[in-house]
Design an enzyme around this catalytic site. Structure first.
Site, PDB file in Angstrom:
ATOM      1  N   TRP A  84      13.573  20.148  20.372  1.00 25.05           N
ATOM      2  CA  TRP A  84      13.424  19.674  18.883  1.00 25.05           C
ATOM      3  C   TRP A  84      14.476  18.794  18.823  1.00 25.05           C
ATOM      4  O   TRP A  84      15.579  18.658  19.146  1.00 25.05           O
ATOM      5  CB  TRP A  84      13.974  20.994  18.151  1.00 25.05           C
ATOM      6  CG  TRP A  84      14.094  20.461  16.733  1.00 25.05           C
ATOM      7  CD1 TRP A  84      13.068  20.078  15.630  1.00 25.05           C
ATOM      8  CD2 TRP A  84      15.052  20.962  15.743  1.00 25.05           C
ATOM      9  NE1 TRP A  84      13.472  20.099  14.375  1.00 25.05           N
ATOM     10  CE2 TRP A  84      14.902  20.767  14.640  1.00 25.05           C
ATOM     11  CE3 TRP A  84      16.321  21.718  16.178  1.00 25.05           C
ATOM     12  CZ2 TRP A  84      15.768  20.842  13.333  1.00 25.05           C
ATOM     13  CZ3 TRP A  84      17.310  21.886  15.032  1.00 25.05           C
ATOM     14  CH2 TRP A  84      17.017  21.465  13.636  1.00 25.05           C
ATOM     15  N   ASP A 110      18.511  29.221  19.843  1.00 24.97           N
ATOM     16  CA  ASP A 110      17.724  28.727  18.400  1.00 24.97           C
ATOM     17  C   ASP A 110      16.599  29.618  18.050  1.00 24.97           C
ATOM     18  O   ASP A 110      15.502  29.397  18.930  1.00 24.97           O
ATOM     19  CB  ASP A 110      17.412  27.247  18.491  1.00 24.97           C
ATOM     20  CG  ASP A 110      16.856  26.665  17.341  1.00 24.97           C
ATOM     21  OD1 ASP A 110      16.881  27.422  16.190  1.00 24.97           O
ATOM     22  OD2 ASP A 110      16.910  25.324  17.033  1.00 24.97           O
ATOM     23  N   LYS A 119      10.101  29.228   8.419  1.00 23.70           N
ATOM     24  CA  LYS A 119       8.671  29.479   9.346  1.00 23.70           C
ATOM     25  C   LYS A 119       8.092  30.738   9.168  1.00 23.70           C
ATOM     26  O   LYS A 119       7.090  31.278   8.614  1.00 23.70           O
ATOM     27  CB  LYS A 119       8.479  29.079  10.465  1.00 23.70           C
ATOM     28  CG  LYS A 119       8.236  27.797  11.264  1.00 23.70           C
ATOM     29  CD  LYS A 119       9.336  26.792  10.771  1.00 23.70           C
ATOM     30  CE  LYS A 119       9.151  25.556  11.213  1.00 23.70           C
ATOM     31  NZ  LYS A 119      10.208  24.625  10.975  1.00 23.70           N
TER      32      LYS A 119
END
Length: 418
Positions: free
Chosen positions: A132, A216, A266
């Protein structure tokens, strides 16, 4: 001559947000967004989860709710539920953990980087190649004293996880106390995750070398539709590093700690509410008070205290059995649609006999896939076909639907012939 503010060079636009803006400004009738990391339904519309709708209704009908400031650490009932979700109830109850509410996963990553840069002072932070894009910026801003290193993660020629490269690099180059960023599930941007056996090998390596695992976790439940399966890697690390040794009695036997940046964007569809948590797990409970005081100091300086409404939504859903079941069904709806789109897109691309092997669409997992398209091919997709994706070839499968899948496949095949 002194530097003035007018001498500051202009930074390039952030790619992800720039693509979203360019897509919105495009008036072409067949335009497609495959760049944004947000879930869309079969009509390419935002989807509010049914569990979230019900939680909002309950909150709006609760007459004694106020809008007072939260404590610096955030909403405690939310933090308890978040910790239970990622670690499991039993481990969450016994782990030497410090938890803070953050501004989504980005805030959790930033708080973690700033805290570790100041207090652990690792020589290096190892970040997967690729990752990311914001991971690098977060550590540049939050911990400029820590050297950023990349570890191999993806075999671009075979479209698979480069686990041997990952292991050999960390084994040879990582030093005690170094931080290693790990994606808990649904690796962004590749969609390639380690197997459970590979996670076990990694955990043993971290314990042996006393490395600091920084997970993460942005897609728990969204990746497979199963919150337990998607949390497995984090839970295994916590148990391997701290659950089987008595760090209180023998502190030298344990790694320095591990932490989790947890996002609810999400898996709850709460993108704009910015709901997140940071969990720091330490070898000894006696370390917790000092660490918490420093983390509270960082939060106080940056945001004073976190926002309330989104955290209330998550806490309401996770604490009610009926809403929790509704939420888990919502996760299955989202993840199953993504899985279906992977299959449909592969089939549509491979209808062209010259398309090659696109099995990676189905072997990878979660919202994202690495297409293998070059930057020039991505640019042609944007300029000729009005299909928007990241320059590195990453696509978000949520932008694919039954109405546009053939158009996308034909465009992919057209640019692949260039």
């Amino acid at each position: 001559m002194p530097i003035t503010l007018g001498d500051i060079p202009q930074q390039p636009r952030d790619e992800a947000f720039a693509l979203t803006a360019d897509f919105k400004a495009d008036n072409h009738p067949n335009k497609v967004s495959l760049s944004a990391g947000v879930y869309r339904d079969g009509d390419s519309k935002p989807w509010v989860l049914s569990s979230v709708r019900e939680a909002k209704r309950i909150l709006h009908e609760t007459t004694d709710l106020d809008h007072e400031y939260l404590p610096i650490q955030g909403l405690d009932s939310f933090l308890d539920a978040a910790k239970d979700l990622i670690l499991g109830k039993e481990a969450a109850a016994t782990a030497n953990a410090v938890s803070l509410q953050t501004i989504s996963g980005t805030g959790a990553n930033h708080v973690g980087a700033a805290f570790l840069g100041q207090k652990l002072q690792p020589k290096n932070v190892f970040i997967s190649d690729p990752t990311w894009s914001n991971h690098h910026l977060v550590w540049t801003v939050g911990a400029p004293n820590v050297t950023q290193r990349k570890y191999p993660y993806y075999d671009f020629s075979n479209h698979t996880l480069d686990f041997d490269g990952m292991m050999s690099t960390l084994e040879a180059e990582a030093e005690e106390n170094d931080v290693v960023i790990l994606h808990a599930c649904s690796h962004n941007p590749t969609g390639a995750d380690p197997s459970r056996e590979q996670w076990q090998s990694l955990a043993r390596l971290f314990k042996q070398k006393k490395l600091f695992a920084f997970f993460d976790s942005a897609y728990q439940g969204f990746a497979t539709g199963d919150v337990e399966a998607d949390g497995w890697a984090v839970r295994h690390f916590q148990q391997t590093l701290f659950g089987e040794c008595s760090a209180e009695e023998n502190p030298s036997s344990a790694p320095p700690g591990m932490c989790i940046a947890q996002s609810f964007a999400k898996n709850f569809g709460l993108y704009g509410e910015r709901v997140g948590a940071f969990h720091l797990i330490l070898p000894r409970q006696t370390q917790a008070d000092g660490a918490k005081s420093e983390l509270l100091r960082l939060v106080r300086a940056e945001i004073s205290n976190p926002p309330l409404f989104g955290a209330r939504i998550v806490q309401t859903v996770l604490s009610d059995a009926k809403l929790r079941a509704m939420w888990e069904n919502d996760l299955r709806v989202m993840s199953s649609r993504i899985t279906k789109m992977r299959s449909l897109l592969r089939q549509a691309i491979e209808e062209d006999p010259n398309s090659g092997d696109w099995s990676r669409l189905e072997s990878q997992i979660g919202m994202f896939t690495f297409t293998g398209l070059s930057e020039n091919q991505v640019l042609r997709l944007r300029e000729v076909h009005h299909i928007y994706l990241m320059n590195n070839g990453r696509i978000s499968l949520s932008g694919v639907n039954e109405g546009n899948v053939k158009y996308i496949a034909e465009a992919f095949n057209e640019v692949s012939r260039q």
